[in-house]
Design an enzyme around this catalytic site. Structure first.
Site, mmCIF file in Angstrom:
data_model
loop_
_atom_site.group_PDB
_atom_site.id
_atom_site.type_symbol
_atom_site.label_atom_id
_atom_site.label_comp_id
_atom_site.label_asym_id
_atom_site.label_seq_id
_atom_site.Cartn_x
_atom_site.Cartn_y
_atom_site.Cartn_z
ATOM 1 C CB THR A 2 33.534 35.308 40.302
ATOM 2 O OG1 THR A 2 32.768 36.355 40.909
ATOM 3 C CG2 THR A 2 33.821 34.203 41.311
ATOM 4 C CB CYS A 3 34.602 40.478 38.206
ATOM 5 S SG CYS A 3 34.426 41.788 36.980
ATOM 6 C CG ASP A 4 34.552 36.951 32.804
ATOM 7 O OD1 ASP A 4 35.054 36.054 33.508
ATOM 8 O OD2 ASP A 4 33.573 36.761 32.063
#
Length: 115
Positions: free
Chosen positions: A9-11
């Site tokens: 989920t980390c950009d």
């Protein structure tokens, strides 16, 4: 083959994985939130780049910590915090041909994969 560690989920992890795909670089992904944080990898990363580089003091996980946990952080305390909450690691961590990169920059990846 490259291996990239982070959380899906980390950009920044998404940008790094997209860059690897766009440059047709074979890689595997290890989500340390879902799959755990291998102790041998943590040890190798600290030896290669140092705990100061690995500990993300700018992220949400760090900001959520109580002040007493953030006080007087040294290597022992930093590793203890990371083991408790792997999202404290600056992401992504990339391993390729013995090199370890923490964080993502197109220039850094281009340099690493120039051959």
């Amino acid at each position: 083959m490259a291996k990239i560690y982070g959380i899906k989920t980390c950009d920044t992890v998404r940008k790094a994985r997209k860059w690897l795909r766009e440059h047709a670089i074979e890689h595997t992904f290890h989500d340390f939130r879902a799959d755990g944080l291998p102790e041998d990898r943590l040890t190798a990363w600290v030896e290669a780049v140092g705990w100061e580089v690995l500990l993300n003091r700018r992220g949400l996980a760090w900001r959520k910590l109580p002040a007493e946990k953030k006080a007087n952080v040294d290597e022992v305390k930093a590793l203890e915090l990371i083991r408790e909450e792997p999202t404290l690691i600056k992401r992504p961590v990339l391993e390729h041909d013995g090199a370890i990169r923490v964080g993502f920059s197109e220039g850094g990846y281009s340099e690493l994969f120039k051959n």
